[in-house]
Scaffold this motif. Sequence first.
Motif, mmCIF file in Angstrom:
data_model
loop_
_atom_site.group_PDB
_atom_site.id
_atom_site.type_symbol
_atom_site.label_atom_id
_atom_site.label_comp_id
_atom_site.label_asym_id
_atom_site.label_seq_id
_atom_site.Cartn_x
_atom_site.Cartn_y
_atom_site.Cartn_z
ATOM 1 N N VAL A 89 -14.318 10.282 -18.264
ATOM 2 C CA VAL A 89 -15.044 10.123 -17.001
ATOM 3 C C VAL A 89 -14.221 10.831 -15.926
ATOM 4 O O VAL A 89 -13.039 10.526 -15.730
ATOM 5 C CB VAL A 89 -15.228 8.630 -16.656
ATOM 6 C CG1 VAL A 89 -15.842 8.476 -15.261
ATOM 7 C CG2 VAL A 89 -16.103 7.951 -17.707
ATOM 8 N N LEU A 90 -14.833 11.776 -15.229
ATOM 9 C CA LEU A 90 -14.114 12.631 -14.287
ATOM 10 C C LEU A 90 -14.392 12.196 -12.850
ATOM 11 O O LEU A 90 -15.547 11.921 -12.491
ATOM 12 C CB LEU A 90 -14.547 14.088 -14.481
ATOM 13 C CG LEU A 90 -13.800 15.135 -13.662
ATOM 14 C CD1 LEU A 90 -12.340 15.225 -14.087
ATOM 15 C CD2 LEU A 90 -14.474 16.499 -13.813
ATOM 16 N N ILE A 91 -13.353 12.143 -12.040
ATOM 17 C CA ILE A 91 -13.494 11.748 -10.638
ATOM 18 C C ILE A 91 -12.977 12.877 -9.752
ATOM 19 O O ILE A 91 -11.865 13.363 -9.938
ATOM 20 C CB ILE A 91 -12.735 10.441 -10.357
ATOM 21 C CG1 ILE A 91 -13.357 9.309 -11.205
ATOM 22 C CG2 ILE A 91 -12.782 10.091 -8.870
ATOM 23 C CD1 ILE A 91 -12.675 7.972 -11.065
ATOM 24 N N THR A 92 -13.817 13.304 -8.821
ATOM 25 C CA THR A 92 -13.451 14.310 -7.836
ATOM 26 C C THR A 92 -13.408 13.641 -6.471
ATOM 27 O O THR A 92 -14.429 13.109 -6.014
ATOM 28 C CB THR A 92 -14.454 15.477 -7.821
ATOM 29 O OG1 THR A 92 -14.620 15.986 -9.161
ATOM 30 C CG2 THR A 92 -13.976 16.601 -6.914
ATOM 31 N N ARG A 93 -12.257 13.651 -5.812
ATOM 32 C CA ARG A 93 -12.077 12.964 -4.534
ATOM 33 C C ARG A 93 -12.097 13.971 -3.385
ATOM 34 O O ARG A 93 -11.560 15.067 -3.499
ATOM 35 C CB ARG A 93 -10.761 12.188 -4.507
ATOM 36 C CG ARG A 93 -10.546 11.267 -5.691
ATOM 37 C CD ARG A 93 -9.512 10.199 -5.386
ATOM 38 N NE ARG A 93 -10.163 8.974 -4.930
ATOM 39 C CZ ARG A 93 -9.548 7.996 -4.258
ATOM 40 N NH1 ARG A 93 -8.271 8.121 -3.941
ATOM 41 N NH2 ARG A 93 -10.204 6.916 -3.882
ATOM 42 N N PHE A 94 -12.711 13.561 -2.288
ATOM 43 C CA PHE A 94 -12.819 14.391 -1.088
ATOM 44 C C PHE A 94 -12.124 13.664 0.060
ATOM 45 O O PHE A 94 -12.513 12.556 0.424
ATOM 46 C CB PHE A 94 -14.287 14.655 -0.745
ATOM 47 C CG PHE A 94 -15.020 15.434 -1.805
ATOM 48 C CD1 PHE A 94 -15.077 16.815 -1.756
ATOM 49 C CD2 PHE A 94 -15.632 14.784 -2.874
ATOM 50 C CE1 PHE A 94 -15.737 17.539 -2.745
ATOM 51 C CE2 PHE A 94 -16.290 15.498 -3.861
ATOM 52 C CZ PHE A 94 -16.339 16.876 -3.802
ATOM 53 N N PHE A 95 -11.107 14.301 0.610
ATOM 54 C CA PHE A 95 -10.339 13.730 1.715
ATOM 55 C C PHE A 95 -10.744 14.442 3.010
ATOM 56 O O PHE A 95 -10.454 15.633 3.182
ATOM 57 C CB PHE A 95 -8.835 13.909 1.466
ATOM 58 C CG PHE A 95 -8.336 13.236 0.211
ATOM 59 C CD1 PHE A 95 -7.755 11.981 0.256
ATOM 60 C CD2 PHE A 95 -8.457 13.860 -1.027
ATOM 61 C CE1 PHE A 95 -7.296 11.359 -0.900
ATOM 62 C CE2 PHE A 95 -8.002 13.254 -2.189
ATOM 63 C CZ PHE A 95 -7.415 11.990 -2.116
ATOM 64 N N THR A 96 -11.423 13.733 3.900
ATOM 65 C CA THR A 96 -11.893 14.319 5.155
ATOM 66 C C THR A 96 -11.170 13.656 6.331
ATOM 67 O O THR A 96 -10.400 12.705 6.162
ATOM 68 C CB THR A 96 -13.413 14.123 5.313
ATOM 69 O OG1 THR A 96 -13.677 12.751 5.632
ATOM 70 C CG2 THR A 96 -14.155 14.491 4.026
ATOM 71 N N GLU A 97 -11.454 14.131 7.532
ATOM 72 C CA GLU A 97 -10.829 13.552 8.730
ATOM 73 C C GLU A 97 -11.233 12.097 8.942
ATOM 74 O O GLU A 97 -10.465 11.286 9.445
ATOM 75 C CB GLU A 97 -11.208 14.370 9.967
ATOM 76 C CG GLU A 97 -10.341 15.603 10.176
ATOM 77 C CD GLU A 97 -10.517 16.180 11.575
ATOM 78 O OE1 GLU A 97 -11.220 15.559 12.394
ATOM 79 O OE2 GLU A 97 -9.937 17.245 11.833
ATOM 80 N N VAL A 100 -12.589 8.960 2.983
ATOM 81 C CA VAL A 100 -12.342 9.449 1.625
ATOM 82 C C VAL A 100 -13.545 9.063 0.768
ATOM 83 O O VAL A 100 -13.968 7.891 0.757
ATOM 84 C CB VAL A 100 -11.064 8.839 1.024
ATOM 85 C CG1 VAL A 100 -10.846 9.356 -0.398
ATOM 86 C CG2 VAL A 100 -9.852 9.140 1.901
ATOM 87 N N GLY A 101 -14.070 10.033 0.062
ATOM 88 C CA GLY A 101 -15.176 9.770 -0.862
ATOM 89 C C GLY A 101 -14.861 10.331 -2.227
ATOM 90 O O GLY A 101 -13.949 11.160 -2.383
#
Length: 615
Positions: A89-97, A100-101
Amino acid sequence: MPFSANAPHAPHAHHGPRYLPIAEHGLIGDLRSVALVGSDGTIDWYCCPSFDDPSVFAAILDAERGGRFELAASVPSRTKQFYFPDTNVLITRFFTEDGVGEVQDFMPVAGDGPGDEGRHRLIRRVVCVRGTVPFRVLVAPRFDYGAAAHTLRTLDGLVMFESTGRSLALTSTVALECDSLDARADFKLGEGESAVFALDQVDGRVSPRGCAHAEAEHQFNATVAYWRRWLHQSRYRGRWREMVHRSALTLKLLTYAPTGAIVAAPTTSLPEQLGGERNWDYRYVWVRDAAFAVYALLRLGFSGEAEAFMRFLTTHISPGSNDGTGPLQIMYGIDGRADLPERVLPHLEGHQGSAPVRVGNAAVGQLQLDIYGALIDSIYLYDKWAQPIPSGQWDDVCHLVTWVCDNWDQPDEGVWETRGGRKNFLYSRLMCWVAIERAIRLATHRGLPADHRRWREARDAIYRRIMDRGWSERRNAFVQYEGGDVLDASLLMMPLAKFIAPTDPKWLSTLDALTEDLVSDSLVYRYDPQASPDGLRGDEGTFSICSFWYVEALVRAGRVDEARLAFEKMLTYANHLGLYAEEIGRTGEQQGNFPQAFTHLALISAAFNLDRALG
């Protein structure tokens, strides 16, 4: 309006670079097919419902015409990818101002409800874990490698993408906007909120159905549990366990559950050199690669995959006579089919412009004598470590060994599938010796009927031929083919296959010569195509299976410190998820089809033997 393969541009703008590097991908799958998920959250390779079916997303091979499934933060962000521990199971994280999603990508391995048999589902669950994050989604399939038109219609809350012979149903927990081809949406999630997108392949047997939050949660947990149950069978407790287990999980993703086939790689035409012509379709069962994979999985205690592959051999492959290429082809389709015609798809520009894009593989008609050694060695090990082979399979082994006894001295195309004409390759002779020697061992151990005298005479004749004609006094080394002076990294298998003692003076001088000629910072080239033309233009990177063979050869020669350093260096060339393509380029980039079974099975074997030597 239906999509035309000749349309100059896709009907949408892609944010970011046109092509992510090959290494900037993770892999998910359901033991029937896989999807490549870029570190930017885009699925740019997916064939449905099987490995070798035409693609529906292939932007990795043509950014405009290939089709893609984008899902990412719609504001500037940093991204990181990781696997949910001990799973695929792959998780891609997005760190924004502002928050975090993450996107959780997985393919349920098997349906667990009524009517789910045959369901192929790709689930993308988006979760905001901190603050707030705006997201965008674009689902833009392009069927039949981007060559077939499709239509889009909405039906009871589903979006149906329909093409000749293939339909996909998209369900979403957010409202989608659709045009005649694609579905898209912009949405914002607050902390703790989620959205779900599920893509189902539908046909006469499987009807579309929604995927609400509760079902997505259930299928996420079931998929995690499946992979952890599978990995729990591993008996490996040594060093580098995380890398070894990631390689095992990757090999498992390359198995085709309905038949037990193991594909060499799940992609086609990812270039071995940008701008070169060395682009091949690897979505098939190479007898050699699959047999080596069986060895690696057996080493770790995974006997079920070995049993399934043995069943594939006995059910789908029947030794016969193939017009001068031997009783076995070098490769087969995942369903055992023998016909794999190679063709070029001229409408696709290729990864980063590296045409041609090929489907099928013309090497299927080559004579490669080494496959018999790889196969019979895996059968021998299966009989030794798993369970005794049945009488019918022994009859097949005898048929193969008899053919090898009669034909081992033919020139062939060799293990590297050169297209420059047949030669008397030493590696081919070596593996013919392995085929006969392992069959003799198996017959002796089990008391099985065999033509011992004939087999021993052939085995000994091959040994003498290699020692006599495969040795170059000038190079003080064993060489690629009889009468030549060219070195070849496949010779690293000589001590690994127990043909020669790993401390034999002739072998040690060969190892030194290989180190001098073909090794670059622990990375190993297969051979020098300038010194030994292979019928193809251009150069290639170092070949990662050879780099791991080199580690093993150093271990067996007693040079354990060197081996450990070489192994640790090789680990630094893995991508951020521990995955490897076929080759490594001059500046450390991954090249060739991805991920490659050859590389991962060799990593397992090298780690196992190095760990044992270190104590």
